[in-house]
Scaffold this motif. Structure first.
Motif, PDB file in Angstrom:
ATOM      1  N   UNK A  25      55.898  25.062 -69.387  1.00  0.00           N
ATOM      2  CA  UNK A  25      54.962  25.053 -68.786  1.00  0.00           C
ATOM      3  C   UNK A  25      54.435  23.902 -68.296  1.00  0.00           C
ATOM      4  N   UNK A  26      52.870  23.784 -68.168  1.00  0.00           N
ATOM      5  CA  UNK A  26      51.949  22.460 -67.446  1.00  0.00           C
ATOM      6  C   UNK A  26      50.751  22.199 -68.317  1.00  0.00           C
ATOM      7  N   UNK A  27      51.276  20.686 -69.223  1.00  0.00           N
ATOM      8  CA  UNK A  27      50.765  20.340 -69.875  1.00  0.00           C
ATOM      9  C   UNK A  27      49.349  20.496 -69.852  1.00  0.00           C
ATOM     10  N   UNK A  59      49.306  16.271 -51.643  1.00  0.00           N
ATOM     11  CA  UNK A  59      48.699  17.016 -52.515  1.00  0.00           C
ATOM     12  C   UNK A  59      48.321  17.921 -51.571  1.00  0.00           C
ATOM     13  N   UNK A  60      47.717  18.079 -50.602  1.00  0.00           N
ATOM     14  CA  UNK A  60      47.257  18.685 -50.010  1.00  0.00           C
ATOM     15  C   UNK A  60      47.847  20.076 -49.002  1.00  0.00           C
ATOM     16  N   UNK A  61      49.379  19.361 -48.659  1.00  0.00           N
ATOM     17  CA  UNK A  61      50.107  20.102 -47.714  1.00  0.00           C
ATOM     18  C   UNK A  61      50.903  21.140 -48.581  1.00  0.00           C
ATOM     19  N   UNK A  62      51.102  20.635 -50.045  1.00  0.00           N
ATOM     20  CA  UNK A  62      51.579  21.323 -51.617  1.00  0.00           C
ATOM     21  C   UNK A  62      50.762  22.433 -51.793  1.00  0.00           C
ATOM     22  N   UNK A  63      49.358  22.060 -51.112  1.00  0.00           N
ATOM     23  CA  UNK A  63      48.586  23.163 -51.759  1.00  0.00           C
ATOM     24  C   UNK A  63      47.580  23.297 -52.852  1.00  0.00           C
ATOM     25  N   UNK A  64      47.440  21.692 -53.087  1.00  0.00           N
ATOM     26  CA  UNK A  64      46.209  21.782 -54.072  1.00  0.00           C
ATOM     27  C   UNK A  64      46.716  22.000 -55.785  1.00  0.00           C
ATOM     28  N   UNK A  65      47.842  22.656 -56.120  1.00  0.00           N
ATOM     29  CA  UNK A  65      48.274  23.379 -57.016  1.00  0.00           C
ATOM     30  C   UNK A  65      50.011  23.438 -57.259  1.00  0.00           C
ATOM     31  N   UNK A  66      50.076  23.742 -58.591  1.00  0.00           N
ATOM     32  CA  UNK A  66      51.118  23.525 -58.327  1.00  0.00           C
ATOM     33  C   UNK A  66      51.391  24.352 -60.170  1.00  0.00           C
ATOM     34  N   UNK A  68      50.194  27.578 -60.812  1.00  0.00           N
ATOM     35  CA  UNK A  68      48.859  27.979 -60.444  1.00  0.00           C
ATOM     36  C   UNK A  68      48.344  26.904 -61.340  1.00  0.00           C
ATOM     37  N   UNK A  69      47.881  25.650 -61.697  1.00  0.00           N
ATOM     38  CA  UNK A  69      47.896  24.913 -62.172  1.00  0.00           C
ATOM     39  C   UNK A  69      47.650  23.628 -61.252  1.00  0.00           C
ATOM     40  N   UNK A  70      46.223  23.124 -61.084  1.00  0.00           N
ATOM     41  CA  UNK A  70      45.222  22.479 -60.017  1.00  0.00           C
ATOM     42  C   UNK A  70      45.988  20.226 -60.393  1.00  0.00           C
ATOM     43  N   UNK A 320      59.764  19.602 -57.650  1.00  0.00           N
ATOM     44  CA  UNK A 320      60.640  19.539 -58.765  1.00  0.00           C
ATOM     45  C   UNK A 320      59.881  20.096 -60.065  1.00  0.00           C
ATOM     46  N   UNK A 321      58.922  19.994 -59.986  1.00  0.00           N
ATOM     47  CA  UNK A 321      57.181  20.604 -61.053  1.00  0.00           C
ATOM     48  C   UNK A 321      57.764  22.628 -60.900  1.00  0.00           C
ATOM     49  N   UNK A 322      57.882  22.988 -59.839  1.00  0.00           N
ATOM     50  CA  UNK A 322      57.539  23.568 -59.527  1.00  0.00           C
ATOM     51  C   UNK A 322      58.925  24.966 -59.631  1.00  0.00           C
TER      52      UNK A 322
END
Length: 405
Positions: A25-27, A59-66, A68-70, A320-322
């Motif tokens: 997941x997200x470190x 970042x804003x266009x992606x929704x500010x999260x990936x 479910x992490x900021x 890519x993270x998603x």
């Protein structure tokens, strides 16, 4: 019981086709992106606040999260000093837990930070810098060169001018990694087409007065005087060249890296007729116009290929993270390489094993004042260079990651 549970989780991940890195997941529970750029020096109009704005828009266009992490953005000015940039990159990767560093204008700095990203197993995405060494002997498995490079600039502008009769060249070259690579790549293209290089002079990147260098170029009688540099020094050199009457004397001025902000600073009266190669133009199609309008609303200027590349590459990184289910650098880099890029910046773009993002490049000519419909309407298209031809072929690569034979 804990050991058994852990082992079972690893086995389950393997059966599902995902490795340990993809399962983590997200470190640190945040994806942190750092824009390391020139905020105040001679390259700030090519990067600076524009690059920060472009990354923030992504970042804003992606929704500010990936996942479910900021997503967090931090910014620093490297002041065009490699030691400052290297120190900041190490601090960000180690103490600030930055996952990806973006922009990296100034090729010497980009080459240094790419190596640090490799050592720290993080990601570096280069948009501002141009040296083809970044995907040559300076390539790493953790870095991507996105918007353009010196080989593509040389291929476009060098070929176009030789075909128009510019068979002898004299170079005014910025004395650092980018200038050296641009001179070398352009010289190879010119000689390969039967032209010749009559001479070259190198100037310090902070030099404000180009007079003595330009007089040497004028005295060379070369058909093309090529400016292998960038920033405010390039703008000043172009203005001085016109004052000395170099173009009126029959020599052609070639800007080997020209940003639309340079044309705005020069004005069409001084820049008209200039042939240049670029990876992006705001007025290319409906998609580029729509995104550029949004950028203009924030920056009050039209974007250039560095801005567009910063946005596109940041969006590609987040996607890519998603898709990978993790911000682990190895997994994310693999996903970025296997996923095509189709957006307003590039159609059918892809990231090769050397880290080069290949896409179409464009040869433009600056319009005459009477041809322009108004502010920022500066270019007319001369040629499209297909992605397969625009960048150095892998068969000629010096990147140790490229398998030959």
């Amino acid at each position: 019981m804990r050991v058994l549970a852990s082992s079972a989780a690893v086995v389950l991940a393997a059966l599902m086709g995902i490795g340990p890195s993809a399962a983590q997941g997200i470190s640190d529970n945040v994806v942190k992106i750092g824009v390391l750029t020139d905020m105040s020096g001679q390259f700030s109009h090519e990067s600076g606040e524009g690059s920060v704005t472009a990354v923030r828009m992504a970042i804003e266009d992606f929704g500010g999260k990936v996942l479910d992490k900021p997503i967090e953005l931090i910014v620093a000015d490297h002041q065009n000093k490699p030691d400052v940039a290297s120190g900041k990159a190490r601090e960000w990767y180690d103490a600030e837990k930055v996952d990806m560093i973006a922009n990296l204008i100034n090729s010497g700095i980009a080459l240094s930070v790419a190596l640090i990203a490799k050592d720290k197993n993080k990601v570096a995405i280069v948009n501002g810098s141009g040296s083809s060494r970044i995907t040559g002997d300076g390539c790493t498995p953790n870095s991507i060169h996105y918007a353009y490079d010196t080989y593509a600039l040389a291929k476009g502008t060098g070929s176009a001018l030789v075909k128009k009769g510019g068979t002898s060249w004299y170079f005014l070259t910025a004395d650092y990694a980018f200038g050296h690579a641009l001179e070398a790549d352009t010289s190879a293209i010119v000689k390969g087409l039967g032209g010749q290089v009559t001479g070259a002079v190198r100037y310090p990147i902070a030099a404000l007065d180009q007079s003595s260098f330009l007089l040497q170029a004028q005295a060379s009688k070369a058909k093309v005087v090529a400016l292998a540099g960038s920033g405010t020094v390039f703008i000043n050199a172009m203005k001085s060249a016109h004052e000395f009457g170099i173009d009126k004397g029959g020599q052609t001025l070639a800007g080997l890296l020209v940003w639309i902000t340079d044309i705005e600073a020069l004005g069409l009266e001084n820049a008209q007729g200039l042939v240049l190669t670029n990876g992006f133009y705001w007025d290319r199609d409906d998609e580029t116009r729509a995104w550029s309008k949004r950028f203009f609303e924030r920056m009050k200027r039209m974007p250039h290929m560095g801005d567009a590349g910063d946005y596109s590459s940041t969006m590609h990184y987040l996607k890519a993270i998603q898709a990978a289910g993790t911000d682990d650098a190895k997994a994310v880099m693999a996903k970025m390489r296997e996923t095509p890029i189709n957006d307003f910046f590039a159609k059918g773009g892809r990231i090769r094993e050397d880290g080069r993002m290949v896409h179409d490049m464009y040869v433009y000519q600056v319009k005459k004042p009477e041809e322009s419909k108004g502010k920022w309407d500066y270019y007319k298209l001369l040629e499209i260079i297909p992605a397969a031809e625009a960048f150095r072929p892998l068969s000629e690569s010096t990147c140790p990651l490229v398998k030959k034979g």
